[in-house]
Each structure stands twice: as structure tokens, then as C-alpha cells.
Design a protein around this motif. Structure first.
Motif, PDB file in Angstrom:
ATOM      1  N   TYR A  92       3.249 -14.143  -0.424  1.00  0.00           N
ATOM      2  CA  TYR A  92       3.812 -13.001   0.317  1.00  0.00           C
ATOM      3  C   TYR A  92       3.832 -11.755  -0.573  1.00  0.00           C
ATOM      4  CZ  TYR A  92       7.426 -10.611   3.178  1.00  0.00           C
ATOM      5  OH  TYR A  92       8.147  -9.733   3.948  1.00  0.00           O
ATOM      6  N   LYS A  93       4.247 -11.942  -1.824  1.00  0.00           N
ATOM      7  CA  LYS A  93       4.298 -10.831  -2.772  1.00  0.00           C
ATOM      8  C   LYS A  93       2.899 -10.287  -3.048  1.00  0.00           C
ATOM      9  CE  LYS A  93       5.513 -11.714  -7.039  1.00  0.00           C
ATOM     10  NZ  LYS A  93       6.355 -12.034  -8.229  1.00  0.00           N
ATOM     11  N   GLU A  94       1.940 -11.177  -3.186  1.00  0.00           N
ATOM     12  CA  GLU A  94       0.554 -10.745  -3.413  1.00  0.00           C
ATOM     13  C   GLU A  94       0.023  -9.964  -2.206  1.00  0.00           C
ATOM     14  OE1 GLU A  94      -1.622 -14.281  -4.233  1.00  0.00           O
ATOM     15  OE2 GLU A  94      -0.580 -14.687  -6.129  1.00  0.00           O
ATOM     16  N   ALA A  95       0.378 -10.426  -1.004  1.00  0.00           N
ATOM     17  CA  ALA A  95      -0.081  -9.745   0.209  1.00  0.00           C
ATOM     18  C   ALA A  95       0.478  -8.329   0.291  1.00  0.00           C
ATOM     19  CB  ALA A  95       0.317 -10.546   1.448  1.00  0.00           C
ATOM     20  N   GLN A  96       1.656  -8.128  -0.279  1.00  0.00           N
ATOM     21  CA  GLN A  96       2.263  -6.801  -0.239  1.00  0.00           C
ATOM     22  C   GLN A  96       1.555  -5.807  -1.146  1.00  0.00           C
ATOM     23  OE1 GLN A  96       6.383  -7.853  -1.009  1.00  0.00           O
ATOM     24  NE2 GLN A  96       6.863  -7.718   1.171  1.00  0.00           N
ATOM     25  N   ALA A  97       0.656  -6.301  -1.974  1.00  0.00           N
ATOM     26  CA  ALA A  97      -0.148  -5.401  -2.803  1.00  0.00           C
ATOM     27  C   ALA A  97      -1.212  -4.687  -1.969  1.00  0.00           C
ATOM     28  CB  ALA A  97      -0.804  -6.175  -3.944  1.00  0.00           C
ATOM     29  N   ASN A  98      -1.327  -5.078  -0.696  1.00  0.00           N
ATOM     30  CA  ASN A  98      -2.333  -4.468   0.183  1.00  0.00           C
ATOM     31  C   ASN A  98      -1.716  -3.675   1.330  1.00  0.00           C
ATOM     32  OD1 ASN A  98      -4.583  -5.710  -1.200  1.00  0.00           O
ATOM     33  ND2 ASN A  98      -3.973  -7.633  -0.253  1.00  0.00           N
ATOM     34  N   ILE A  99      -0.426  -3.384   1.234  1.00  0.00           N
ATOM     35  CA  ILE A  99       0.248  -2.675   2.316  1.00  0.00           C
ATOM     36  C   ILE A  99      -0.257  -1.233   2.435  1.00  0.00           C
ATOM     37  CG2 ILE A  99       2.332  -4.081   2.264  1.00  0.00           C
ATOM     38  CD1 ILE A  99       3.636  -1.932   0.522  1.00  0.00           C
ATOM     39  N   THR A 100      -0.155  -0.690   3.640  1.00  0.00           N
ATOM     40  CA  THR A 100      -0.537   0.697   3.892  1.00  0.00           C
ATOM     41  C   THR A 100       0.531   1.348   4.773  1.00  0.00           C
ATOM     42  OG1 THR A 100      -1.844   0.075   5.842  1.00  0.00           O
ATOM     43  CG2 THR A 100      -3.008   0.240   3.732  1.00  0.00           C
ATOM     44  N   LEU A 101       0.695   2.646   4.617  1.00  0.00           N
ATOM     45  CA  LEU A 101       1.634   3.387   5.441  1.00  0.00           C
ATOM     46  C   LEU A 101       1.242   3.316   6.909  1.00  0.00           C
ATOM     47  CD1 LEU A 101       1.894   6.674   3.334  1.00  0.00           C
ATOM     48  CD2 LEU A 101       3.709   4.971   3.590  1.00  0.00           C
ATOM     49  N   PHE A 102       2.245   3.350   7.793  1.00  0.00           N
ATOM     50  CA  PHE A 102       1.935   3.599   9.188  1.00  0.00           C
ATOM     51  C   PHE A 102       1.147   4.915   9.243  1.00  0.00           C
ATOM     52  CE2 PHE A 102       6.072   1.263  10.010  1.00  0.00           C
ATOM     53  CZ  PHE A 102       5.512   0.205  10.729  1.00  0.00           C
ATOM     54  N   PRO A 103       0.053   4.973  10.000  1.00  0.00           N
ATOM     55  CA  PRO A 103      -0.730   6.223  10.053  1.00  0.00           C
ATOM     56  C   PRO A 103       0.114   7.433  10.425  1.00  0.00           C
ATOM     57  CG  PRO A 103      -1.933   4.445  11.113  1.00  0.00           C
ATOM     58  CD  PRO A 103      -0.556   3.911  10.806  1.00  0.00           C
ATOM     59  N   GLU A 104       1.053   7.243  11.361  1.00  0.00           N
ATOM     60  CA  GLU A 104       1.915   8.350  11.787  1.00  0.00           C
ATOM     61  C   GLU A 104       2.839   8.802  10.650  1.00  0.00           C
ATOM     62  OE1 GLU A 104       1.104   5.629  15.329  1.00  0.00           O
ATOM     63  OE2 GLU A 104       1.720   5.396  13.229  1.00  0.00           O
ATOM     64  N   VAL A 105       3.251   7.860   9.799  1.00  0.00           N
ATOM     65  CA  VAL A 105       4.107   8.202   8.665  1.00  0.00           C
ATOM     66  C   VAL A 105       3.320   8.982   7.619  1.00  0.00           C
ATOM     67  CG1 VAL A 105       5.335   7.227   6.678  1.00  0.00           C
ATOM     68  CG2 VAL A 105       5.797   6.372   8.985  1.00  0.00           C
ATOM     69  N   LYS A 106       2.086   8.576   7.403  1.00  0.00           N
ATOM     70  CA  LYS A 106       1.250   9.310   6.450  1.00  0.00           C
ATOM     71  C   LYS A 106       1.083  10.758   6.896  1.00  0.00           C
ATOM     72  CE  LYS A 106      -3.133   9.094   3.946  1.00  0.00           C
ATOM     73  NZ  LYS A 106      -4.380   8.323   3.711  1.00  0.00           N
ATOM     74  N   ARG A 107       0.795  10.979   8.171  1.00  0.00           N
ATOM     75  CA  ARG A 107       0.670  12.344   8.683  1.00  0.00           C
ATOM     76  C   ARG A 107       2.003  13.086   8.590  1.00  0.00           C
ATOM     77  NH1 ARG A 107      -2.797   9.638  12.408  1.00  0.00           N
ATOM     78  NH2 ARG A 107      -1.118   9.422  13.943  1.00  0.00           N
TER      79      ARG A 107
END
Length: 237
Positions: A92-107
Motif C-alpha cells: 500500500y505504501k509503495e502504491a502511494q508513491a504513484n499518487i496524483t492530484l485530482f485534476p480539478e485540484v491541480k487546476r
């Protein structure tokens, strides 16, 4: 000047995706999305309770990290031993190394960074692990590093008022000008309101509020899109 302070986990990105991927890889890949999501939501409830116990020194950090998994799975008829619970946590911790922002949050962050608004982050958790997520999400692109606060570095965590007051003082903000955004009613909304901040509940998991609480959210949104609309409309010039 308004100060908008964000939680990280399940507020700026979809924390469930890492859980879903890990569950399918280590437990059972035949479960539906909704079935896994129910287990995920249960694990989050256990996580909040066990995190509090770990902060008090009643259990170890590892007991918190593995216990939230094993207890949630047990509630749905899936029993795992300590070794498999640890393997789940590590995956689970390793998978979190690939997280990305919600596109709407990035904007949203792009737009807020162009406005007369002070931005900050306040997140619970172990410092090294949370820092990894902050780096993966590239949050320092919009938020100065000295405006990022991780509870593990201070020995006090949300919803304790001391961590909110520390942030307020460290960034030289006024309570009435602070807006906190988070997904946990207990940790984020109650924590922020008790020190006089405004609070926006990012309730995309559609949890039920604590209607008996003395504190309630100023705004409740059900999606990243709704969050962006609310912050840009109601909390910025």
C-alpha cells in the motif's frame, strides 16, 4: 489576506486507488469496486481510531498501520495474519508513491497561486512518509516548503488545537482569515472550527456528519470539482 490550508490524504488525491490496487494484488482480484470501497472506508475509520492510540503511545506506529488493515478485512470475513497485514501495508505504501492530484485540484492550485491568497498544508502522519507523498504530488510547486506542516514532526496531531495554532503562528495568519480543507469531519472540521478557522469539508466519500457536534463545516462539497468552485467563488477575491 485569506489563508487556505489543505489536508493531503483523500483531500488532494484519491487515497482509495492505492488501497484498491493493493487489495486486488494481495487479497482477491474478483471483488467489485464497491465491495473494495466499503472495506477501504472501514479501514479509514479504524485508521483514525488507531492513529489516536499510537499518538498516545498506547500502541506502536506499526500496530496502527497493520491493524487498520487486518481489522477492516476481518469485519468483511477476511482473516489475515500479522505477516500478511505487514505485506499489505508495505505494498500500500509503495502504491502511494504513484499518487496524483485530482485534476480539478491541480487546476485549483494553479489558479489560487495567482491570487492574493496564502497557501499551506497541514497533514497528520509520520513525517518521512507524508513528505514522500508531498513530493510525489509536487505540492511545493504552489506551496512554500515552510508552509507545509506534518504532525509527526511536532508530536501533536489533528484534531488537537495546538497543531492548528502552531500553523497559524508559523505563517503569521489570523484565525478568522484561515480556511481549512479536509476530508475527516472529526480530525479536520472539528479541529479547525475549535480554533476559530473556517472549514470546508471535502466529503467526496459521502460520510455522515456528527450532527451532535458543537462544530459544523462552513461548507460541504462532494467532489474535487465542487471544492474548486467553492474555494474560487466563496474564499478568494
Amino acid at each position: 489576506m485569506k489563508t487556505i490550508i489543505f489536508d493531503v490524504d483523500d483531500t488532494l488525491y484519491d487515497q482509495a486507488q492505492s488501497f484498491h490496487d493493493t487489495f486486488k494484488a494481495l487479497i482477491d482480484d474478483t471483488y467489485s469496486y464497491d465491495e473494495i470501497d466499503r472495506i477501504y472506508r472501514t479501514s479509514r475509520e479504524y485508521s483514525e481510531d488507531l492513529f489516536d492510540q499510537s499518538e498516545k503511545g498506547e500502541i506502536s506506529v506499526l500496530d496502527w498501520q497493520t491493524g487498520r488493515i487486518s481489522k477492516a478485512l476481518f469485519d468483511y470475513g477476511i482473516e489475515i495474519d500479522d505477516k500478511k497485514a505487514l505485506a499489505f501495508h508495505e505494498r500500500y505504501k509503495e502504491a502511494q508513491a504513484n499518487i496524483t492530484l485530482f485534476p480539478e485540484v491541480k487546476r485549483l492550485l494553479e489558479q489560487l497561486s495567482q491570487k492574493p491568497v496564502r497557501l499551506a498544508v497541514l497533514t497528520n502522519g509520520e513525517e518521512k512518509h507524508q513528505r514522500m507523498k508531498i513530493t510525489q504530488l509536487d505540492l511545493t510547486r504552489w506551496i512554500p516548503n515552510d508552509h507545509i506542516f506534518i504532525s509527526g514532526a511536532y508530536g501533536v496531531a489533528k484534531p488537537h488545537p495546538d497543531i492548528f495554532k502552531h500553523v497559524e503562528e508559523a505563517i503569521d495568519a489570523r484565525s478568522e482569515a484561515c480556511v481549512y480543507v479536509g476530508d475527516s469531519f472529526e480530525k479536520d472540521i472539528i479541529g479547525a472550527k475549535q480554533v476559530g478557522w473556517q472549514a470546508v469539508w471535502m466529503n467526496h466519500r459521502k460520510r455522515q456528519p456528527d450532527t451532535e457536534s458543537l462544530y459544523q463545516a462552513d461548507k460541504e462539497v462532494k467532489s474535487a470539482e465542487g471544492l474548486a468552485d467553492t474555494l474560487l467563488t466563496d474564499y478568494t477575491i
